[in-house]
Design a protein around this motif. Structure first.
Motif, mmCIF file in Angstrom:
data_model
loop_
_atom_site.group_PDB
_atom_site.id
_atom_site.type_symbol
_atom_site.label_atom_id
_atom_site.label_comp_id
_atom_site.label_asym_id
_atom_site.label_seq_id
_atom_site.Cartn_x
_atom_site.Cartn_y
_atom_site.Cartn_z
ATOM 1 N N GLY A 65 6.948 -11.785 2.215
ATOM 2 C CA GLY A 65 7.322 -12.180 3.438
ATOM 3 C C GLY A 65 7.395 -10.937 4.703
ATOM 4 N N ASN A 66 7.704 -10.195 4.319
ATOM 5 C CA ASN A 66 8.243 -8.958 5.127
ATOM 6 C C ASN A 66 8.573 -7.500 4.017
ATOM 7 O OD1 ASN A 66 9.215 -8.350 7.667
ATOM 8 N ND2 ASN A 66 11.789 -8.460 6.794
ATOM 9 N N GLY A 67 8.586 -6.315 5.168
ATOM 10 C CA GLY A 67 7.760 -5.131 4.638
ATOM 11 C C GLY A 67 6.733 -4.854 4.325
ATOM 12 N N ALA A 68 6.830 -3.542 3.623
ATOM 13 C CA ALA A 68 5.143 -2.735 3.706
ATOM 14 C C ALA A 68 3.820 -3.714 2.701
ATOM 15 C CB ALA A 68 5.525 -1.435 2.584
ATOM 16 N N ALA A 69 4.452 -4.881 2.100
ATOM 17 C CA ALA A 69 3.181 -5.579 1.333
ATOM 18 C C ALA A 69 3.306 -7.160 1.991
ATOM 19 C CB ALA A 69 4.140 -5.861 -0.396
ATOM 20 N N ALA A 70 3.480 -7.317 3.120
ATOM 21 C CA ALA A 70 3.408 -7.983 4.016
ATOM 22 C C ALA A 70 1.998 -8.612 3.864
ATOM 23 C CB ALA A 70 4.411 -8.339 5.375
ATOM 24 N N GLY A 71 1.654 -9.667 3.900
ATOM 25 C CA GLY A 71 0.329 -10.366 4.157
ATOM 26 C C GLY A 71 -0.727 -9.508 3.341
ATOM 27 N N ILE A 72 -0.687 -8.802 2.315
ATOM 28 C CA ILE A 72 -1.756 -8.451 1.494
ATOM 29 C C ILE A 72 -2.309 -9.479 0.772
ATOM 30 C CG2 ILE A 72 -0.728 -6.560 1.834
ATOM 31 C CD1 ILE A 72 0.113 -6.639 -1.280
ATOM 32 N N GLY A 73 -3.964 -9.559 0.138
ATOM 33 C CA GLY A 73 -4.247 -9.829 -0.630
ATOM 34 C C GLY A 73 -4.354 -9.669 -1.618
ATOM 35 N N LEU A 74 -5.185 -9.391 -3.500
ATOM 36 C CA LEU A 74 -5.062 -8.782 -4.627
ATOM 37 C C LEU A 74 -5.880 -9.206 -5.560
ATOM 38 C CD1 LEU A 74 -0.937 -8.148 -4.910
ATOM 39 C CD2 LEU A 74 -2.178 -6.502 -4.235
#
Length: 364
Positions: free
Chosen positions: A256-265
């Motif tokens: 929800g916040n920071g470097a990994a916000a909004g990524i897909g894996l």
């Protein structure tokens, strides 16, 4: 454009001018638009696509407008404000999900001897570290922070969600070439708590930095999205060498916040489909100035790894070779062009196997 803060307050705020006479207000803007052509891999079946798009994708810079305010408080102390909104020059829409000041908005106190404190929406530390590692500073098709489309789903290349909300940041003064920065953003019950650390060192033509960022999960309390980024460059005069490395572990899609916000894996490739929980990669590049031209080239690579349903580890690789050029008509007006080619296991499974673009950027 600089304007007297007394006049600005009278025109726009009708506020107490006597309290702001020592302030300096700067209004600024930038427009960047490019035409990009995408050729997809055979497995992706996305075909060939040409788009007119804002500089937020493949450009030198994302389009924006903003305001900077500084006030000298005396005794080695200054107060500041930055309010910067992103826009999409190809359509006129607001960028960053329609936020009024989606690029950054913060208030600061700065002391030459004590450092700087900022509070608000800001760039995360990894973004500036990554900028040391590639030509044109996180721009054009050479940017390893640009995500790819893997069988219709977004997938990060290097991890780079450049901003975070609710950030409190402290940066030290420079001591013998060294600086340090720390960030923390409370989750506020809707996102994981975000943390960031950065150390940088500059000596003459040598620049280097590293950052380490992570989330504290709001549900489990464990540390997730651990991201280490290192970068360095050296300017030899005739050319500049650049390089970097990134390692990401314990990745999730719920920060929800920071470097990994909004990524897909979700990774789809020749070894099937799996969920990546780690990404590591490197980049090497060169930048060559030729009069008003700047030439650049780099190669970046990543490896995605995860655990399949049968507990057998799976992995896939993706590389990108890029070439770019920028020409300056002035310090504010540039034309640019670049091309990139994909390689590795996922080459045929992404919509950006080959990307070409040309653009125009004007700031004021």
């Amino acid at each position: 454009m600089k304007i007297n803060s007394l006049g600005y307050a009278a025109m726009l705020l009708c506020a107490g001018a006597a309290q702001a006479q020592s302030s300096n207000v700067v209004l600024y803007g930038l427009l960047d638009v490019n035409v990009s052509n995408y050729d997809s891999g055979a497995k992706a079946k996305a075909g060939n696509l040409t788009l007119v798009q804002d500089g937020t994708v493949n450009g030198l810079n994302g389009s924006r407008w903003g305001m900077r305010v500084t006030e000298d408080l005396g005794n080695d102390l200054k107060a500041g404000v930055v309010m910067e909104g992103g826009l999409l020059a190809d359509t006129g829409a607001l960028a960053q999900g329609g936020r009024a000041f989606g690029r950054q908005v913060f208030v600061s106190l700065t002391s030459a001897s004590l450092g700087e404190l900022r509070m608000g929406r800001q760039y995360i530390l990894e973004d500036s570290v990554m900028g040391l590692s590639n030509p044109f500073v996180n721009a054009l098709t050479l940017n390893q922070g640009t995500a790819v489309t893997n069988m219709g789903k977004s997938l990060p290349f290097w991890l780079n969600a450049p901003r975070a909300d609710n950030v409190v940041q402290y940066a030290t003064p420079t001591w013998a070439g060294f600086t340090g920065t720390v960030q923390i953003a409370p989750g506020e019950a809707t996102a994981d708590r975000f943390h960031g650390l950065k150390a940088a060192y500059t000596l003459g033509n040598f620049n280097s930095a590293l950052s380490y960022e992570w989330n504290k999960s709001r549900s489990s309390g464990s540390d997730t999205n651990k991201s280490l980024t290192l970068a360095a460059n050296y300017n030899f005069g005739l050319f500049k060498l650049l390089g970097g490395y990134q390692k990401n572990d314990e990745l999730t899609t719920t920060s929800g916040n920071g470097a990994a916000a909004g990524i897909g894996l979700t990774v789809t490739g020749p070894n099937g489909v799996f969920t990546a929980d780690a990404i590591k990669g490197y980049t090497l590049g060169v930048e060559v100035p030729l009069g008003d031209f700047l030439l650049g080239s780099n190669y970046s690579s990543v490896e995605y790894s995860g655990v399949a349903a049968n507990k057998t580890g799976k992995s896939a690789t993706l590389g990108k070779l890029g070439f770019g050029v920028k020409y300056g008509f002035s310090k504010n007006t540039f034309v640019y062009s670049s091309i990139s080619f994909a390689s590795g296991d996922l080459q045929e499974y992404i919509s950006q196997e080959r990307v070409m673009q040309v653009g125009l950027r004007k700031s004021f």
